[in-house]
Every structure is written in C-alpha cells, then in structure tokens.
Design a protein around this motif. Sequence first.
Motif, short mmCIF file in Angstrom:
data_model
loop_
_atom_site.label_atom_id
_atom_site.label_comp_id
_atom_site.label_asym_id
_atom_site.label_seq_id
_atom_site.Cartn_x
_atom_site.Cartn_y
_atom_site.Cartn_z
N THR A 10 0.83 -1.21 0.00
CA THR A 10 0.00 0.00 0.00
C THR A 10 0.86 1.26 0.00
O THR A 10 1.84 1.36 0.75
CB THR A 10 -0.92 0.01 1.24
N CYS A 35 -1.17 6.95 1.93
CA CYS A 35 -2.39 6.46 1.29
C CYS A 35 -3.57 7.35 1.64
O CYS A 35 -3.77 7.70 2.81
CB CYS A 35 -2.66 5.02 1.75
N ASP A 88 -2.80 4.50 -3.79
CA ASP A 88 -3.94 3.66 -3.42
C ASP A 88 -4.95 4.47 -2.61
O ASP A 88 -4.65 5.56 -2.11
CB ASP A 88 -3.47 2.45 -2.61
#
Length: 375
Positions: A105, A135, A109
Amino acid sequence: MLDESLLDSPEGLAEADHRGLLRGAAEAGARVRTAARHAAEAGVNDLKPDGRPRAVLIAGPGAAATHAADLIGTLAGAGSPVTRLAPTGVAPAAGALRWELPGWTGSVDLLLITTPDGTEPGLSLLAEQAYRRGCTVVAVAPARTPLAEAVAGAHGLFVPVATAPYDQDEPLAASAPGVLWALLTPLLALLDRTGVLDAPPDALGKVADRLDLVAERCGPAIATYSNAAKTLAAELADALPVVWTEGTSAGPAGRRFAAALAELSGTPAVVAELPEALAAHGALLAGPLAASADPDDFFRDRVEEPPALHARVVLLRDRPIGGLTAAPGARDLALSHDTPISELEPEAGGELETLAELIAITDFAAVYLALASRA
C-alpha cells in the motif's frame, strides 16, 4: 414455522419488528438521498482527483463492509482492483478487531473505511497507518466519533453516515437494509469522481426512485398474493434456499441475500453463480434435500411432526453476459429433481437501478421471513 397470517397483518408485523428492519427497508430510498446529500456537503462532488487509484481497499466491521466491497468490486470491474481488508481479533467486538494494510500500500492507493459504529480503535489505527504510508483515506461513519477525529488527523475525507432516529433504539444488524445504503452511497459518489465506476448524481437519484418503487410494491400493507417479497418469504418457509444468480449485478445481490437470511432470520442458504451453480449444486438437489427424496412426505402428520427440510432454488437474474443464458438449464435441473424454483428479474434500467431492485426485494423477503418465523 412461518406464521403466514402475520404476513398479511401490517399491525402484527410492526409489533414484531423490534429492530426496525421493515422501516429500514422501506426508507432505503430516503437513505440514499440523505447519504448523497451528506457526500455532497462533505465536498465529494467538488473533488478533482489526479487519476484513478491503483487499488481500492475497503475496511469495516460486519456484513455491511463485506457487501459494500462486493458491490463496489463488481461495479468497478478490473480497472482498479477492490480488496476488502478482513479484520482479525478474538471476538466481533469494536475493541477487539484489528486491520492491517497490505505491504504494498502506498500513495497511489485509496483506503475506504465504512462503519455504522465509529468507535473501533482498530479503524482509527488503520487511518493513522494509511497516513504514514501516504495512502488517501476516506471514511463513512457516525459524526463525533473517535474515527472521525482519526481521519481528520490523517488529513482524510470524512462523510457522516445517514442515520434515522430509531437507529439508536436497538443494536443495528450488519445486514439491515438501511445500514447498507447509508454506508454504500457516499462511496459510490466518491468512486464516480475518481473514475473507478460510473455513479453520477442522477444515477443515484434513479437508485433512490427504484428503491421507493420496490417499497411501494413490497411494503407490509401489500397483500402476499401481489407482493413479490412476501411471496418469496412464504415459499422459503421450511426450505433450504439454493440461490442461483445470473448476470453481473445479480451475483452480489445473491450473496447479500444469503447473508441476510442467515443473520436476520437464522435461515441457512447456499449461493452460486450460473452456469457453475449447476455443477456445484447438482449433487445437493439429487440428495436427501430434494423433494423427491421423501416419497412418504405426503402422508406425514404435519401437526405432530416437523416438515422435512427440502431445497428450493431462488434464481436471481440480471442481463446475461453476451445474451447467453443458463436459466433454461437451471429450470430443467431443478424440476428434474422435483425442486421448486422461484425467480426474480428486475425491470429494465441502469446497472445500479437493477442491482438496487434485486437487493431491495430480497431484503424485504429476508425481513418478512425473520418476523413471521419468530411470531
């Protein structure tokens, strides 16, 4: 056993509905409109994203988050993979659940957090973890909760969940109709803006209208003989629902129906998509659950002995891919084993509308089965 007389007693259904399930089903359209308004007020419609995220991660407790991830993944297709982050813990309690981001991640994302509670420490920690990874975080949850503060600290976007006054009267079932639409609608609006799926404001308005239409046709005041949801509930009494789906939208609707039957009414169900369902469940229909497996059932003393459990196929259909359909083969297989079959097919419309109709009718059916079985 099902009390079929209760199905045609609106007063009796209301008295038995301690959890507000019928109200949640009837007000699904209103929930969509309120949730869309909350999303707009939070600034979702004004977002100007740089592009579609590499992957969409969805975290939250219970069936609502599972269904939301399933529905969004179906609507999004392969453009941006949608993954539900399953929690770990020793109990399904807010303080016991923990979520972890995948190792890959990063800043390209998108993490979506959805919960009707908002007090889960694990979700607040997840928002902080996403912030450290770069993120983007978006959450749909009750306002003035620890999660709302955590998302603000992570510089994410927070959308207050659409609630109703009676939501505080009883603990909400994760499969309750109102919960799904309150949590799902803002996510649809957001993912439309990011290009993951197609759910513009006018499409969400049509979803709300379709949900209102189903509520008019399947509400408690409509008699069983002209009420598709009550009819389905009566047909599933003392039966094992074998849910078969065909078409892109029908798949998640069938999986939600099976989960709602289990959680709301305690009715086990199996679900599969056509055409694979014919091979997966062929032995089931040929075994002891088939109606033909008990030739003496006609002479059973139905007062002194409980009825035998037999399978009943529920076929949920949407537009078949490429015009091909396995429905005739499904009907032939069921009838060859003396297994009755119920069919639901939505009226024409956009993908979101037809999906909403299938979910709404089966939600009503699960609620009616839950209320009438406990009378």
